[in-house]
Design a protein around this motif. Structure first.
Motif, PDB file in Angstrom:
ATOM      1  N   LEU A  16       0.826  -1.199   0.000  1.00  0.00           N
ATOM      2  CA  LEU A  16       0.000   0.000   0.000  1.00  0.00           C
ATOM      3  C   LEU A  16       0.864   1.255   0.000  1.00  0.00           C
ATOM      4  O   LEU A  16       0.588   2.217  -0.721  1.00  0.00           O
ATOM      5  CB  LEU A  16      -0.935  -0.002   1.212  1.00  0.00           C
ATOM      6  N   CYS A  17       1.908   1.230   0.781  1.00  0.00           N
ATOM      7  CA  CYS A  17       2.813   2.378   0.826  1.00  0.00           C
ATOM      8  C   CYS A  17       3.464   2.588  -0.546  1.00  0.00           C
ATOM      9  O   CYS A  17       3.542   3.715  -1.052  1.00  0.00           O
ATOM     10  CB  CYS A  17       3.874   2.150   1.900  1.00  0.00           C
ATOM     11  N   PHE A  18       3.916   1.506  -1.150  1.00  0.00           N
ATOM     12  CA  PHE A  18       4.578   1.591  -2.458  1.00  0.00           C
ATOM     13  C   PHE A  18       3.608   2.077  -3.538  1.00  0.00           C
ATOM     14  O   PHE A  18       3.930   2.966  -4.331  1.00  0.00           O
ATOM     15  CB  PHE A  18       5.137   0.217  -2.837  1.00  0.00           C
ATOM     16  N   SER A  19       2.398   1.513  -3.548  1.00  0.00           N
ATOM     17  CA  SER A  19       1.415   1.908  -4.558  1.00  0.00           C
ATOM     18  C   SER A  19       1.019   3.370  -4.415  1.00  0.00           C
ATOM     19  O   SER A  19       0.871   4.083  -5.410  1.00  0.00           O
ATOM     20  CB  SER A  19       0.163   1.025  -4.455  1.00  0.00           C
ATOM     21  N   ASN A  20       0.844   3.813  -3.177  1.00  0.00           N
ATOM     22  CA  ASN A  20       0.476   5.205  -2.948  1.00  0.00           C
ATOM     23  C   ASN A  20       1.598   6.168  -3.322  1.00  0.00           C
ATOM     24  O   ASN A  20       1.353   7.355  -3.548  1.00  0.00           O
ATOM     25  CB  ASN A  20       0.089   5.425  -1.483  1.00  0.00           C
ATOM     26  N   LEU A  21       2.795   5.648  -3.405  1.00  0.00           N
ATOM     27  CA  LEU A  21       3.942   6.457  -3.840  1.00  0.00           C
ATOM     28  C   LEU A  21       4.051   6.486  -5.357  1.00  0.00           C
ATOM     29  O   LEU A  21       4.191   7.551  -5.980  1.00  0.00           O
ATOM     30  CB  LEU A  21       5.227   5.894  -3.224  1.00  0.00           C
ATOM     31  N   ILE A  22       3.953   5.324  -5.977  1.00  0.00           N
ATOM     32  CA  ILE A  22       4.262   5.222  -7.402  1.00  0.00           C
ATOM     33  C   ILE A  22       3.091   5.590  -8.312  1.00  0.00           C
ATOM     34  O   ILE A  22       3.275   6.178  -9.391  1.00  0.00           O
ATOM     35  CB  ILE A  22       4.773   3.798  -7.734  1.00  0.00           C
ATOM     36  N   GLU A  23       1.848   5.287  -7.914  1.00  0.00           N
ATOM     37  CA  GLU A  23       0.706   5.532  -8.793  1.00  0.00           C
ATOM     38  C   GLU A  23       0.461   7.014  -9.072  1.00  0.00           C
ATOM     39  O   GLU A  23       0.135   7.383 -10.209  1.00  0.00           O
ATOM     40  CB  GLU A  23      -0.556   4.870  -8.220  1.00  0.00           C
ATOM     41  N   PRO A  24       0.588   7.912  -8.096  1.00  0.00           N
ATOM     42  CA  PRO A  24       0.435   9.335  -8.427  1.00  0.00           C
ATOM     43  C   PRO A  24       1.491   9.829  -9.413  1.00  0.00           C
ATOM     44  O   PRO A  24       1.195  10.699 -10.250  1.00  0.00           O
ATOM     45  CB  PRO A  24       0.569  10.025  -7.065  1.00  0.00           C
ATOM     46  N   ILE A  25       2.699   9.278  -9.338  1.00  0.00           N
ATOM     47  CA  ILE A  25       3.736   9.677 -10.288  1.00  0.00           C
ATOM     48  C   ILE A  25       3.353   9.213 -11.682  1.00  0.00           C
ATOM     49  O   ILE A  25       3.464   9.950 -12.669  1.00  0.00           O
ATOM     50  CB  ILE A  25       5.103   9.086  -9.885  1.00  0.00           C
ATOM     51  N   ARG A  26       2.883   7.976 -11.772  1.00  0.00           N
ATOM     52  CA  ARG A  26       2.433   7.444 -13.064  1.00  0.00           C
ATOM     53  C   ARG A  26       1.275   8.263 -13.607  1.00  0.00           C
ATOM     54  O   ARG A  26       1.230   8.623 -14.800  1.00  0.00           O
ATOM     55  CB  ARG A  26       2.037   5.979 -12.872  1.00  0.00           C
ATOM     56  N   ALA A  27       0.321   8.609 -12.714  1.00  0.00           N
ATOM     57  CA  ALA A  27      -0.838   9.399 -13.141  1.00  0.00           C
ATOM     58  C   ALA A  27      -0.412  10.784 -13.611  1.00  0.00           C
ATOM     59  O   ALA A  27      -0.980  11.326 -14.574  1.00  0.00           O
ATOM     60  CB  ALA A  27      -1.838   9.511 -11.988  1.00  0.00           C
ATOM     61  N   ALA A  28       0.577  11.359 -12.954  1.00  0.00           N
ATOM     62  CA  ALA A  28       1.065  12.678 -13.370  1.00  0.00           C
ATOM     63  C   ALA A  28       1.596  12.631 -14.796  1.00  0.00           C
ATOM     64  O   ALA A  28       1.371  13.559 -15.597  1.00  0.00           O
ATOM     65  CB  ALA A  28       2.157  13.157 -12.411  1.00  0.00           C
ATOM     66  N   ASN A  29       2.281  11.560 -15.137  1.00  0.00           N
ATOM     67  CA  ASN A  29       2.758  11.397 -16.519  1.00  0.00           C
ATOM     68  C   ASN A  29       1.591  11.281 -17.495  1.00  0.00           C
ATOM     69  O   ASN A  29       1.585  11.892 -18.568  1.00  0.00           O
ATOM     70  CB  ASN A  29       3.640  10.160 -16.634  1.00  0.00           C
ATOM     71  N   PRO A  35       5.908  13.418 -20.443  1.00  0.00           N
ATOM     72  CA  PRO A  35       6.291  12.851 -19.139  1.00  0.00           C
ATOM     73  C   PRO A  35       6.927  13.897 -18.228  1.00  0.00           C
ATOM     74  O   PRO A  35       7.732  14.726 -18.680  1.00  0.00           O
ATOM     75  CB  PRO A  35       7.297  11.763 -19.515  1.00  0.00           C
ATOM     76  N   VAL A  36       6.545  13.852 -16.962  1.00  0.00           N
ATOM     77  CA  VAL A  36       7.110  14.796 -15.992  1.00  0.00           C
ATOM     78  C   VAL A  36       8.022  14.088 -14.990  1.00  0.00           C
ATOM     79  O   VAL A  36       8.698  14.746 -14.205  1.00  0.00           O
ATOM     80  CB  VAL A  36       5.992  15.544 -15.225  1.00  0.00           C
ATOM     81  N   ALA A  37       8.019  12.767 -15.031  1.00  0.00           N
ATOM     82  CA  ALA A  37       8.837  12.039 -14.055  1.00  0.00           C
ATOM     83  C   ALA A  37       9.207  10.660 -14.587  1.00  0.00           C
ATOM     84  O   ALA A  37       8.520  10.079 -15.424  1.00  0.00           O
ATOM     85  CB  ALA A  37       8.079  11.887 -12.734  1.00  0.00           C
ATOM     86  N   LYS A  38      10.334  10.159 -14.110  1.00  0.00           N
ATOM     87  CA  LYS A  38      10.729   8.780 -14.360  1.00  0.00           C
ATOM     88  C   LYS A  38      11.239   8.210 -13.046  1.00  0.00           C
ATOM     89  O   LYS A  38      11.588   8.954 -12.124  1.00  0.00           O
ATOM     90  CB  LYS A  38      11.802   8.693 -15.436  1.00  0.00           C
ATOM     91  N   TRP A  39      11.246   6.882 -12.950  1.00  0.00           N
ATOM     92  CA  TRP A  39      11.674   6.273 -11.704  1.00  0.00           C
ATOM     93  C   TRP A  39      12.463   5.000 -11.952  1.00  0.00           C
ATOM     94  O   TRP A  39      12.356   4.369 -13.008  1.00  0.00           O
ATOM     95  CB  TRP A  39      10.487   5.986 -10.793  1.00  0.00           C
TER      96      TRP A  39
END
Length: 326
Positions: A16-29, A35-39
């Protein structure tokens, strides 16, 4: 400008912690024209890493590869369960060497513990998951520990975990790319309860209870603040402006238990956290959780968890060792 993020996953991290971190970044793209971010995902050894739910993530970069992805705007270190088992001397040594490669370093959930052991939070204000706050404060007196949902202090970031990860990343999107994109991401993910970092981690739950049963909520807060030196239920009732009978009736209606039993369970839960996350002796833990002796702790522990504190600690360590070997 594309932001460059690195995420170091320690075994038994929270999905849950990981998903809540990564999904907003993906959504921002997805919501941007470009693209505004890569990881980049890292594990300690470059091998796949399993979350606490047993889901395996195909990580193909190790902590030694982080300099090759630099400069990172933020390096997130995510640790959750059995974190002390995975924060080894080698990991601490590696983290100390990573300061030049990231503008900011973030400890997510229990990841703050890893940063603290590496000396990366000395003199900073920081938070950690509420269940670890007491131990964290005692272990690292040079850190200004607080119970905020997340803390951004100069080049260090810490969070309490789970939903606070989304609060944090939305704030970073806001800082890096503007309010409009942050709002668009929140709406896209139907996340309409974004909280500021300064809000206390457990405030939402207590607010819900306060609306439904304000005296009960106050009683629970008093219990939680008096684990080491429990107060009598009659005194507790007086402090919340109720008779003991009224308080017992409210506990039964909401929690289906008695105030005394709920109090015992809170203290036993605190004892379990100390058993699993510290090396304190059983007698020391008994004292910290308001029991007159190790025998009293053991008796009540068995009534809640159907095992003794010693056996629970052994089983927990055995599971952690097996996870490391796997």
């Amino acid at each position: 400008m594309i932001k460059n993020y690195g995420i170091l996953l320690l075994p038994e991290f929270s999905n849950l912690c990981f998903s809540n971190l990564i999904e907003p970044i993906r959504a921002a793209n997805d919501l941007s024209d470009r693209p505004v971010a890569k990881w980049h995902l890292f594990s300690v050894d470059g091998q796949c890493v399993s979350s606490t739910s047993g889901l395996t993530f195909p990580v193909n970069q190790s902590i030694a590869d982080i300099p090759g992805t630099a400069p990172l705007d933020v390096l997130f270190v995510l640790a959750s369960y059995n974190y002390e088992s995975y924060i080894t001397a080698d990991l601490v040594k590696s983290l100390r060497k990573l300061k030049p490669y990231a503008v900011q370093i973030a400890g997510m959930d229990a990841g703050a513990f890893a940063l603290a052991k590496a000396g990366l939070l000395s003199g900073y204000r920081a938070t950690i998951h509420w269940a670890e706050l007491e131990v964290f404060h005692e272990r690292f007196p040079d850190i200004k520990v607080c119970a905020d949902r997340y803390v951004i202090d100069r080049d260090r970031i810490t969070t309490g975990g789970a939903s606070t990860s989304m609060d944090l990343i939305l704030e970073l999107i806001r800082q890096h790319h503007g309010e409009q994109l942050a709002l668009a991401v929140a709406e896209y993910l139907i996340f309409d309860i974004e909280q500021p970092g300064s809000k206390q981690q457990r405030e939402y739950a207590s607010t819900w209870l306060s609306v439904r049963a304000p005296r009960l909520a106050k009683a629970v807060r008093i219990m939680e603040a008096n684990i080491e030196q429990p107060i009598a239920i009659s005194d507790l009732a007086s402090k919340v402006g109720a008779s003991q009978r009224q308080l017992e009736r409210e506990f039964h209606e909401i929690f289906k238990t008695t105030p005394a039993r709920h109090y015992i369970e809170l203290r036993i839960a605190a004892a379990q956290r100390l058993l699993r996350e510290t090396s304190l002796g059983i007698t020391q833990i008994a004292v910290r959780c308001g029991f007159s002796s190790s025998a009293a702790l053991t008796r009540n522990y068995r009534s809640v968890y159907s095992c003794t504190p010693s056996n629970d600690r052994k089983s927990h360590r055995a599971r952690a060792a097996a996870s490391i070997q796997a």
